[in-house]
Design a protein around this motif. Structure first.
Motif, mmCIF file in Angstrom:
data_model
loop_
_atom_site.group_PDB
_atom_site.id
_atom_site.type_symbol
_atom_site.label_atom_id
_atom_site.label_comp_id
_atom_site.label_asym_id
_atom_site.label_seq_id
_atom_site.Cartn_x
_atom_site.Cartn_y
_atom_site.Cartn_z
ATOM 1 N N ARG A 31 17.073 -13.320 -34.067
ATOM 2 C CA ARG A 31 15.805 -14.195 -34.132
ATOM 3 C C ARG A 31 16.173 -15.558 -33.225
ATOM 4 O O ARG A 31 15.427 -16.122 -32.465
ATOM 5 N N ARG A 32 17.414 -15.877 -33.409
ATOM 6 C CA ARG A 32 17.853 -17.139 -32.847
ATOM 7 C C ARG A 32 18.124 -16.597 -31.314
ATOM 8 O O ARG A 32 17.493 -17.778 -30.630
ATOM 9 N N ILE A 33 18.507 -15.658 -30.953
ATOM 10 C CA ILE A 33 18.487 -15.477 -29.561
ATOM 11 C C ILE A 33 17.052 -15.153 -29.062
ATOM 12 O O ILE A 33 16.861 -15.680 -27.636
ATOM 13 N N LEU A 34 16.239 -14.584 -29.796
ATOM 14 C CA LEU A 34 15.017 -14.362 -29.138
ATOM 15 C C LEU A 34 14.260 -15.863 -28.956
ATOM 16 O O LEU A 34 13.671 -16.056 -27.800
ATOM 17 N N LEU A 35 14.483 -16.824 -29.920
ATOM 18 C CA LEU A 35 13.898 -18.197 -29.623
ATOM 19 C C LEU A 35 14.446 -18.703 -28.422
ATOM 20 O O LEU A 35 13.704 -19.547 -27.514
ATOM 21 N N SER A 36 15.775 -18.528 -28.141
ATOM 22 C CA SER A 36 16.263 -19.266 -26.971
ATOM 23 C C SER A 36 15.753 -18.654 -25.636
ATOM 24 O O SER A 36 15.476 -19.328 -24.726
ATOM 25 N N VAL A 37 15.652 -17.359 -25.666
ATOM 26 C CA VAL A 37 15.151 -16.620 -24.489
ATOM 27 C C VAL A 37 13.728 -17.032 -24.127
ATOM 28 O O VAL A 37 13.258 -16.951 -23.101
ATOM 29 N N ILE A 38 12.773 -17.196 -25.345
ATOM 30 C CA ILE A 38 11.501 -17.636 -25.042
ATOM 31 C C ILE A 38 11.616 -18.952 -24.279
ATOM 32 O O ILE A 38 10.673 -19.248 -23.293
ATOM 33 N N ALA A 39 12.333 -19.686 -24.844
ATOM 34 C CA ALA A 39 12.572 -21.254 -24.069
ATOM 35 C C ALA A 39 12.783 -20.935 -22.833
ATOM 36 O O ALA A 39 12.235 -21.839 -22.037
ATOM 37 N N ILE A 40 13.718 -20.223 -22.433
ATOM 38 C CA ILE A 40 14.328 -20.193 -21.042
ATOM 39 C C ILE A 40 13.059 -19.552 -19.922
ATOM 40 O O ILE A 40 13.090 -19.946 -19.026
ATOM 41 N N ASN A 41 12.410 -18.627 -20.504
ATOM 42 C CA ASN A 41 11.474 -18.117 -19.919
ATOM 43 C C ASN A 41 10.195 -18.881 -19.716
ATOM 44 O O ASN A 41 9.550 -18.968 -18.509
ATOM 45 N N LEU A 68 5.682 -15.816 -17.259
ATOM 46 C CA LEU A 68 4.787 -16.095 -18.419
ATOM 47 C C LEU A 68 4.551 -14.881 -19.342
ATOM 48 O O LEU A 68 4.566 -14.967 -20.551
ATOM 49 N N ALA A 69 4.588 -13.644 -18.966
ATOM 50 C CA ALA A 69 4.263 -12.523 -19.730
ATOM 51 C C ALA A 69 5.319 -12.418 -20.798
ATOM 52 O O ALA A 69 5.383 -11.781 -22.013
ATOM 53 N N ASP A 70 6.661 -12.591 -20.213
ATOM 54 C CA ASP A 70 7.746 -12.456 -21.153
ATOM 55 C C ASP A 70 7.993 -13.236 -22.146
ATOM 56 O O ASP A 70 8.223 -13.030 -23.291
ATOM 57 N N SER A 71 7.477 -14.607 -22.162
ATOM 58 C CA SER A 71 7.482 -15.673 -22.889
ATOM 59 C C SER A 71 6.527 -15.261 -24.122
ATOM 60 O O SER A 71 6.765 -15.390 -25.415
ATOM 61 N N ALA A 72 5.229 -14.612 -23.625
ATOM 62 C CA ALA A 72 4.355 -14.221 -24.659
ATOM 63 C C ALA A 72 4.841 -13.060 -25.535
ATOM 64 O O ALA A 72 4.718 -12.915 -26.742
ATOM 65 N N THR A 73 5.452 -11.857 -24.786
ATOM 66 C CA THR A 73 5.882 -10.715 -25.413
ATOM 67 C C THR A 73 7.127 -11.034 -26.138
ATOM 68 O O THR A 73 7.110 -10.354 -27.484
ATOM 69 N N TYR A 74 7.888 -11.803 -25.965
ATOM 70 C CA TYR A 74 8.948 -12.096 -26.702
ATOM 71 C C TYR A 74 8.678 -12.796 -27.912
ATOM 72 O O TYR A 74 9.411 -12.577 -28.983
ATOM 73 N N ALA A 75 7.513 -13.595 -27.865
ATOM 74 C CA ALA A 75 7.083 -14.201 -29.166
ATOM 75 C C ALA A 75 6.501 -13.375 -29.957
ATOM 76 O O ALA A 75 6.685 -13.439 -31.359
ATOM 77 N N ILE A 76 5.639 -12.452 -29.375
ATOM 78 C CA ILE A 76 5.142 -11.158 -30.362
ATOM 79 C C ILE A 76 6.349 -10.458 -30.857
ATOM 80 O O ILE A 76 6.206 -10.099 -32.054
ATOM 81 N N SER A 77 7.433 -10.059 -30.183
ATOM 82 C CA SER A 77 8.483 -9.299 -30.513
ATOM 83 C C SER A 77 9.151 -10.204 -31.831
ATOM 84 O O SER A 77 9.665 -9.461 -32.770
ATOM 85 N N LEU A 78 9.234 -11.417 -31.660
ATOM 86 C CA LEU A 78 9.879 -12.219 -32.741
ATOM 87 C C LEU A 78 8.858 -12.075 -34.072
ATOM 88 O O LEU A 78 9.398 -11.914 -35.122
ATOM 89 N N TRP A 79 7.594 -12.108 -33.764
ATOM 90 C CA TRP A 79 6.453 -12.057 -35.017
ATOM 91 C C TRP A 79 6.657 -10.596 -35.524
ATOM 92 O O TRP A 79 6.460 -10.860 -37.201
#
Length: 216
Positions: A31-41, A68-79
């Motif tokens: 989960r922490r990794i995904l949050l970091s990757v979302i911020a990077i994207n 942009l799409a990655d930021s959104a889809t990674y957020a969905i993946s986290l959810w």
């Protein structure tokens, strides 16, 4: 000692028969990794989108839209982490479909630019392509130990892997635009990226459908 940022998922079996259970991302480290990757994207999208708008570049446009799409889809993946297999696979199926639509849009934009555009500045394209590669390399480093898993987890890795490829393609296209003073390398790069996105979209959709059939 502090907990490592990246940790291997524990080995697990299912049904009491020794069948391996696919990692579903349900760990604090992931989960922490995904949050970091979302911020990077998100940060990379802002930078690359600005360059794409100023230059009218198909390659940079593809790169920016993908960030942009990655930021959104990674957020969905986290959810969806921790939810049922049906929910996770269903969301991954939608992500695969949206990636396919993005590929079609990028291809259409490249075709439109082919008949209406002027050559963008090659050095700007190359610089932003290398910037995107650096951002994606950091994200890939964080995710590489979690590249296998269920459709939701694997879709995150495939998108990140695609980003590495496309950033190099964008950088190379910028160099060719500069050398040739032609817009065609930029347009060809946009078309190539669209094909890469379509291939990954099909891979995600295929795995998602297989997982949905397994739980039906």
């Amino acid at each position: 000692m502090t907990e490592p940022l990246i940790s291997d998922p524990p080995a697990a079996t299912g049904c009491g028969c020794g069948a391996a259970v696919k990692f579903d991302g349900a760990s604090p480290a992931y989960r922490r990794i995904l949050l970091s990757v979302i911020a990077i994207n998100a940060a990379a999208f802002i930078a690359v989108a600005g360059g794409a708008l100023l230059q009218g570049s198909a390659a940079l446009g593809a790169n920016a839209l993908d960030f942009l799409a990655d930021s959104a889809t990674y957020a969905i993946s986290l959810w969806v982490i921790g939810k049922s297999v049906r929910v996770r696979s269903g969301v991954a199926l939608l992500k695969g479909a949206s990636l396919g639509l993005l590929a079609v849009f990028i291809l259409g934009f490249a075709i439109w630019r082919a008949v209406s555009g002027v050559p963008p500045e090659g050095t700007v394209i190359t610089g932003l392509g290398l910037f995107g590669f650096f951002a994606n390399a950091v994200a890939a480093f964080l995710l590489v130990r979690h590249r296998e898993g269920d459709a939701n987890v694997r879709s995150v890795w495939l998108c990140t892997r695609n980003d590495l490829i496309q950033s190099l393609v964008v950088a190379a296209a910028g160099g060719l635009v500069w050398l040739t003073a032609s817009r065609w390398p930029d347009l060809i790069a946009g078309a190539v990226l669209a094909v890469v996105f379509l291939q990954s979209a099909w891979s995600i959709i295929r795995q998602s459908r297989r997982e949905l059939r397994d739980v039906a």
